[in-house]
Design a protein around this motif. Structure first.
Motif, PDB file in Angstrom:
ATOM      1  N   THR A 160       0.800  -1.184  -0.253  1.00  0.00           N
ATOM      2  CA  THR A 160      -0.030   0.075   0.061  1.00  0.00           C
ATOM      3  C   THR A 160       0.793   1.058  -0.023  1.00  0.00           C
ATOM      4  N   SER A 175       0.324   4.080   1.875  1.00  0.00           N
ATOM      5  CA  SER A 175       0.226   4.471   3.104  1.00  0.00           C
ATOM      6  C   SER A 175       1.549   3.658   3.846  1.00  0.00           C
ATOM      7  N   ARG A 176       1.503   2.535   3.693  1.00  0.00           N
ATOM      8  CA  ARG A 176       2.552   1.847   4.388  1.00  0.00           C
ATOM      9  C   ARG A 176       3.984   1.963   3.849  1.00  0.00           C
ATOM     10  N   GLN A 199       2.121  10.472   2.164  1.00  0.00           N
ATOM     11  CA  GLN A 199       1.487   9.588   0.993  1.00  0.00           C
ATOM     12  C   GLN A 199       1.515  10.285  -0.248  1.00  0.00           C
ATOM     13  N   ARG A 214      -5.508   1.210 -10.166  1.00  0.00           N
ATOM     14  CA  ARG A 214      -6.516   1.709  -9.073  1.00  0.00           C
ATOM     15  C   ARG A 214      -7.586   0.921  -8.906  1.00  0.00           C
ATOM     16  N   ARG A 236      -7.685   0.814  -3.807  1.00  0.00           N
ATOM     17  CA  ARG A 236      -6.411   0.096  -3.816  1.00  0.00           C
ATOM     18  C   ARG A 236      -5.460  -0.108  -4.883  1.00  0.00           C
TER      19      ARG A 236
END
Length: 292
Positions: A17, A19-20, A29, A50, A54
């Protein structure tokens, strides 16, 4: 395309991801998304689809990531190689030696070196001293051991060993009953000699001349100490041999006696000129010194 974009892309692929990945990299981000978009424009194809908020790698993105990982593994190998070179020097050591030390000191030094540097590879060549000198001078060999009759121009050199030669004779030889052998004892005796340009041979001839002794009968001339050992053992004649040359050979067919006055066979340690010694070279020299 730049290294920062590649780093961010790899982080997203591994984290799964945006964010991670942003958390791992310590950036925002939007910053990650911007760098991914710039990379896609540079490459000319999409790296992610996308889907429902996700990101899913595209087939092209997966293929490109495989190349990125291969490149990273290559960089890891380079870093590991650099660390080995920093700590130990180059991983291969090239050594050349004259025959007289090839069955005693040098094998002992190689064993010590292997225990000290098990990951290093040693290439060992046994050559005539002039070839040892030429190979070291031209950079083919990192370290050389040669007899002192070589031309030392163009090499760094120091005396390595200078043992007193022993008189070797076959079993049952008439001289075997003597405790020491002198110049007059060898007059007219069948003799296995080194070639005239050998420094030990020259010292021997000078001792005979100064003593006024008639010379022995030279039946064979050679440059190799191992050949002298073999010929004497076969009963061809008597010879002078360095104790280092005898070590490692079968001595059961030889009788050894001191020769007086002393005839020293001097060997040199030689190194290439104007070349800093690597840690590997320094370690092998230490092993050579300890093996004397």
């Amino acid at each position: 395309m730049n290294s920062r974009q590649i780093e961010v892309f790899a982080a997203v692929m591994k984290a799964g991801t945006v964010s991670r990945a942003a958390e791992i990299l310590g950036v925002t981000q939007p910053g990650v998304s911007r760098l991914i978009a710039e990379l896609e424009r540079s490459l000319g194809f999409a790296l992610f689809d996308r889907v429902r908020n996700r990101i899913v790698p595209t087939p092209e993105g997966r293929t490109f990531f495989a190349e990125v990982e291969a490149n990273f593994r290559g960089m890891d190998r380079l870093r590991a190689s650099a660390a080995r070179i920093r700590d130990y020097g180059a991983g291969q050591l090239r050594v050349a030696t004259l025959s007289a030390l090839s069955s005693s000191i040098v094998p002992n030094a190689v064993l010590r070196f292997r225990n000290l540097r098990p990951d290093a590879t040693v290439t060992l060549m046994v050559l005539p001293s002039r070839d040892v000198r030429d190979g070291v001078a031209s950079g083919i060999y990192d370290i050389g051991l040669a007899a002192d009759e070589i031309d030392v121009t163009g090499v760094v050199h120091q005396v390595f060993v200078q043992p007193r030669a022993l008189c070797a004779m076959p079993l049952g030889h008439p001289l075997a009953t003597r405790e020491t052998i002198g110049p007059h004892d060898l007059s007219g005796v069948d003799f296995v000699a080194y070639v005239p340009e050998d420094r030990a041979r020259q010292r021997f001839d000078m001792i005979l001349s100064e003593a006024g002794a008639a010379p022995p009968r030279v039946v064979v001339e050679t440059i190799y100490a191992a050949t002298v050992c073999a010929l004497v053992a076969q009963g061809v004649g008597v010879g002078l041999i360095s104790p280092y040359a005898i070590a490692g050979h079968d001595q059961s067919q030889l009788v050894l006696r001191p020769f007086e006055p002393a005839v020293q066979s001097r060997s040199l340690l030689i190194l290439p000129p104007d070349k800093p010694k690597s840690q590997l070279v320094r370690d092998f020299i230490d092993c050579l010194m300890a093996a004397r």
